[in-house]
Design an enzyme around this catalytic site. Structure first.
Site, PDB file in Angstrom:
ATOM      1  CG  HIS A   3      -1.866   1.155   1.282  1.00 37.11           C
ATOM      2  ND1 HIS A   3      -3.229   1.007   1.082  1.00 37.11           N
ATOM      3  CD2 HIS A   3      -1.657   2.477   1.482  1.00 37.11           C
ATOM      4  CE1 HIS A   3      -3.809   2.207   1.167  1.00 37.11           C
ATOM      5  NE2 HIS A   3      -2.865   3.118   1.400  1.00 37.11           N
ATOM      6  CG  HIS A  29       9.559   4.706   4.879  1.00 43.08           C
ATOM      7  ND1 HIS A  29       9.586   3.784   5.903  1.00 43.08           N
ATOM      8  CD2 HIS A  29       9.217   4.003   3.767  1.00 43.08           C
ATOM      9  CE1 HIS A  29       9.285   2.588   5.430  1.00 43.08           C
ATOM     10  NE2 HIS A  29       9.067   2.689   4.129  1.00 43.08           N
ATOM     11  CG  HIS A  84       4.500   2.827   2.807  1.00 42.08           C
ATOM     12  ND1 HIS A  84       4.111   1.696   2.109  1.00 42.08           N
ATOM     13  CD2 HIS A  84       5.765   2.595   3.224  1.00 42.08           C
ATOM     14  CE1 HIS A  84       5.091   0.823   2.121  1.00 42.08           C
ATOM     15  NE2 HIS A  84       6.123   1.338   2.785  1.00 42.08           N
TER      16      HIS A  84
HETATM   17  P1  AMP Z   1       8.369  -0.874   3.185  1.00 44.65           P
HETATM   18  O1  AMP Z   1       9.555  -1.797   3.267  1.00 44.65           O
HETATM   19  O2  AMP Z   1       8.685   0.420   2.486  1.00 44.65           O
HETATM   20  O3  AMP Z   1       7.153  -1.573   2.620  1.00 44.65           O
HETATM   21  O4  AMP Z   1       8.071  -0.455   4.675  1.00 44.65           O
HETATM   22  C1  AMP Z   1       7.010  -0.955   5.428  1.00 44.65           C
HETATM   23  C2  AMP Z   1       7.122  -0.358   6.808  1.00 44.65           C
HETATM   24  O5  AMP Z   1       5.926  -0.626   7.495  1.00 44.65           O
HETATM   25  C3  AMP Z   1       8.269  -0.930   7.648  1.00 44.65           C
HETATM   26  O6  AMP Z   1       9.127   0.126   8.045  1.00 44.65           O
HETATM   27  C4  AMP Z   1       7.547  -1.555   8.846  1.00 44.65           C
HETATM   28  O7  AMP Z   1       8.242  -1.414  10.052  1.00 44.65           O
HETATM   29  C5  AMP Z   1       6.226  -0.796   8.860  1.00 44.65           C
HETATM   30  N1  AMP Z   1       5.102  -1.478   9.483  1.00 44.65           N
HETATM   31  C6  AMP Z   1       4.695  -2.759   9.273  1.00 44.65           C
HETATM   32  N2  AMP Z   1       3.614  -3.038  10.009  1.00 44.65           N
HETATM   33  C7  AMP Z   1       3.308  -1.907  10.700  1.00 44.65           C
HETATM   34  C8  AMP Z   1       2.298  -1.550  11.630  1.00 44.65           C
HETATM   35  N3  AMP Z   1       1.346  -2.426  12.020  1.00 44.65           N
HETATM   36  N4  AMP Z   1       2.287  -0.301  12.147  1.00 44.65           N
HETATM   37  C9  AMP Z   1       3.235   0.580  11.778  1.00 44.65           C
HETATM   38  N5  AMP Z   1       4.220   0.324  10.887  1.00 44.65           N
HETATM   39  C10 AMP Z   1       4.260  -0.916  10.362  1.00 44.65           C
END
Ligand code: AMP
Length: 119
Positions: A101, A105, A103
């Site tokens: 989804h 950072h 996002h």
């Molecule tokens: P990406 O590798 O760019 O897809 O990053 C996904 C991010 O989502 C990672 O930094 C995870 O730590 C974070 N993440 C996964 N599950 C959760 C959650 N339930 N609440 C907050 N962050 C999350």
């Protein structure tokens, strides 16, 4: 072939309030919350509520209004971070996008490392 959005991804569940998040900001179209596994003193994730898989999908399939609104919100949140910040968005397997989804950072709160690790 265009990839299908997976309704079971963790951010879809956060949007649907099936699982909790540590919320930073919310409006009709956007949600921001603290990353569960922070890689910096401040590590916020900003997401549109609409179903976009990645940055690629968002830019191709959303309206200009949605794009402008989203990045204005990212900027609004980023502006609260003293001393500078870093924006990252991962697209696809080579970038190790884990949650399908879109996002962004948002990292800050102290001196950030170089790009030798994931970021
Ligand atoms: P990406 O590798 O760019 O897809 O990053 C996904 C991010 O989502 C990672 O930094 C995870 O730590 C974070 N993440 C996964 N599950 C959760 C959650 N339930 N609440 C907050 N962050 C999350």
């Amino acid at each position: 072939m265009t990839a299908q959005y997976n309704e079971n991804n963790v951010f879809a569940k956060i949007i649907n309030e099936e699982i909790p998040c540590n919320k930073v900001y919310e409006d009709e179209n956007t949600l921001a919350f603290h990353d569960i596994n922070p890689l910096a003193k401040i590590h916020i994730l900003v997401i549109p509520k609409a179903r976009y898989i990645s940055f690629n999908d968002f830019i191709i399939h959303s309206s200009t209004t949605e794009i402008v609104h989203f990045f204005k919100v990212v900027h609004k949140i980023a502006s609260t971070i003293v001393g500078g910040y870093r924006l990252i968005t991962n697209h696809g397997a080579n970038a190790e996008q884990i949650v399908p989804h879109f996002h962004v950072h948002l990292l800050g709160g102290g001196k950030l490392s170089g790009f030798s690790g994931k970021f």
